[in-house]
Enzyme design. Sequence first.
Site, PDB file in Angstrom:
ATOM      1  N   LYS B 225       0.827  -1.204   0.000  1.00  0.00           N
ATOM      2  CA  LYS B 225       0.000   0.000   0.000  1.00  0.00           C
ATOM      3  C   LYS B 225       0.863   1.256   0.000  1.00  0.00           C
ATOM      4  O   LYS B 225       0.365   2.362  -0.142  1.00  0.00           O
ATOM      5  CB  LYS B 225      -0.932   0.009   1.211  1.00  0.00           C
ATOM      6  CG  LYS B 225      -2.031  -1.066   1.125  1.00  0.00           C
ATOM      7  CD  LYS B 225      -3.003  -0.930   2.270  1.00  0.00           C
ATOM      8  CE  LYS B 225      -3.817  -2.178   2.512  1.00  0.00           C
ATOM      9  NZ  LYS B 225      -4.845  -2.412   1.499  1.00  0.00           N
ATOM     10  N   CYS B 363     -14.194  -4.465   3.150  1.00  0.00           N
ATOM     11  CA  CYS B 363     -13.781  -5.315   4.277  1.00  0.00           C
ATOM     12  C   CYS B 363     -14.049  -4.642   5.620  1.00  0.00           C
ATOM     13  O   CYS B 363     -13.286  -4.815   6.580  1.00  0.00           O
ATOM     14  CB  CYS B 363     -12.309  -5.720   4.184  1.00  0.00           C
ATOM     15  SG  CYS B 363     -12.032  -6.929   2.917  1.00  0.00           S
TER      16      CYS B 363
END
Lengths: 137, 405
Positions: B225, B363
């Site tokens: 990320k 999520c």
Amino acid sequence: MTIKEIEKEIIEEFEIFGDDWESKYEHIIDMGKSLPLINLNLKTNNRIIKGCQSNVWLNTDLINDKILYTADSDAIITKGMIALMVRVLSNQKAEDIVKADMDFINQIGLKEHLSPTRANGLLSMINEMKKEALKRI
Amino acid sequence: MMDLIKIREQFPILNQKINNCDLIYFDNAATSQKPISVIESISDFYKKSNSNIHRGVHSLSRSASEQFELARKTVANHFNIDNEQQLIFTAGCTDSINIVAQGLAKFHLQKEDEIILSTYEHHSNILPWQLWAKENKGVLKIIPLLANQNLDYDSIEKLITHKTKLIAITHVSNTLGLITDIERIISIAKKHQLPILLDGAQSAPHMPVDLKKLDVDFFVCSAHKLYGPTGVGLLYLSQKWLDKLPVSKSGGGIIKSVSFENTEYADGALRFEPGTPNISGVIGFSNAIKFINNIGITTIFEFEKKLVQHAQKKLREMPEIIMYGESDEKAGVISFNVKNHHPFDIGTLLDNYGIAVRTGHHCTQPLMQDLKIQGTVRISFAIYNTIEEINYFIEKLKKVIKMLQ
């Protein structure tokens, strides 16, 4: 009309759009709006098809030897996709539904929606419709 | 002054066309793209230095080991960790949280204990604790949201009992982009002598994280990320836990001596890195950190803040848009819905214009339940995104909404 005849009709309908994806999607959205809606009391959790990012409800009836599907989704593109499937498979004999190759989806340029990872779950929809038909043979 | 053109040139993927449109990549919270320096560091390793690390007497192995340990130093420096032995390389954030959860379950957490989480948590910072709770009649207590979607910090004291053993909390909400007031949580935790696990998956890519200053017990993040490769991340352990946390995975390379009856484990980070590690991934990770440091993490934060503010302003002008967790102080993420339209429809149509967004629950299903929605459209930025891209996105978003009507 047979499944093949309806598929041919749809292929011709989509040929007009060529590469113009916007018109193609507008057509799918319009189909979604005209989908024979599932009865509200049939929109139960056990009629939800798994594998879609949006909720898709499918109801199956057997009337006079023919399978009748009604469906709904809370996403309009998904609803359009399922409207397309209902148009092809509803009001057909269970044996013919189970055998249908659904190859027309490739021919109308919606192949990418058939990928198993695709979030709209077109593949799950078709599997579920065939499974329900198979139960009624 | 930051040269955006030069930065964009470093990302080969940005030259791609999607459906004959320029790629606009607004899915950075899921994973960021990789600069050429990171990509080449990985292939260079395999071309020039590939060899297994530790204990090798030959030159290649020594070179690989040196690069690996140098990478640990580079990453440790970035997060201001004095002793790089406190930095463990893992397979990513999820792996790191599981290592902590399994370790703590062995000696720190007792039956019927309690753990405090927040409503923001990503499934990866819920499920490992839930797994423990189910097996041990444990209780997960959740910090609720306020009406403005900030956390209700005043409630934390009330959640703490004599059975509370840990606070595991995200630094930045991956769905809303809101930044947790971690200093406030740390001061509460210190008062009650509670250990803290800080999930930095979404903070590390966007803002400075000074672990010496924060002084948390555990910190985790993923490389992919923050411009690094997938399959690698870190687990920071405070000095207090470094020797105390039991290992949950074991194997070669992490021992002083082994007999069939017993094993004496190595000291420090090595204890938690059994087997051959993701060497090229770790080297890629350290090069991602170097990429960030060349620009400066504060510069990145300020730049992305401007992108967020611009996008929020544009979205605010559209009456059909509902934004969640609106704030001028965010870490690169905006979540929104279009009234009467499913996020899936918006995302599917935007994709046809080459715009990559994420739709769904991200999520964070408990957060969705709290907000009473099924999902959102999420746009998330990185250092290579531009104001022009946001304007193009807004133009196409308006077109998409029209198509759906």
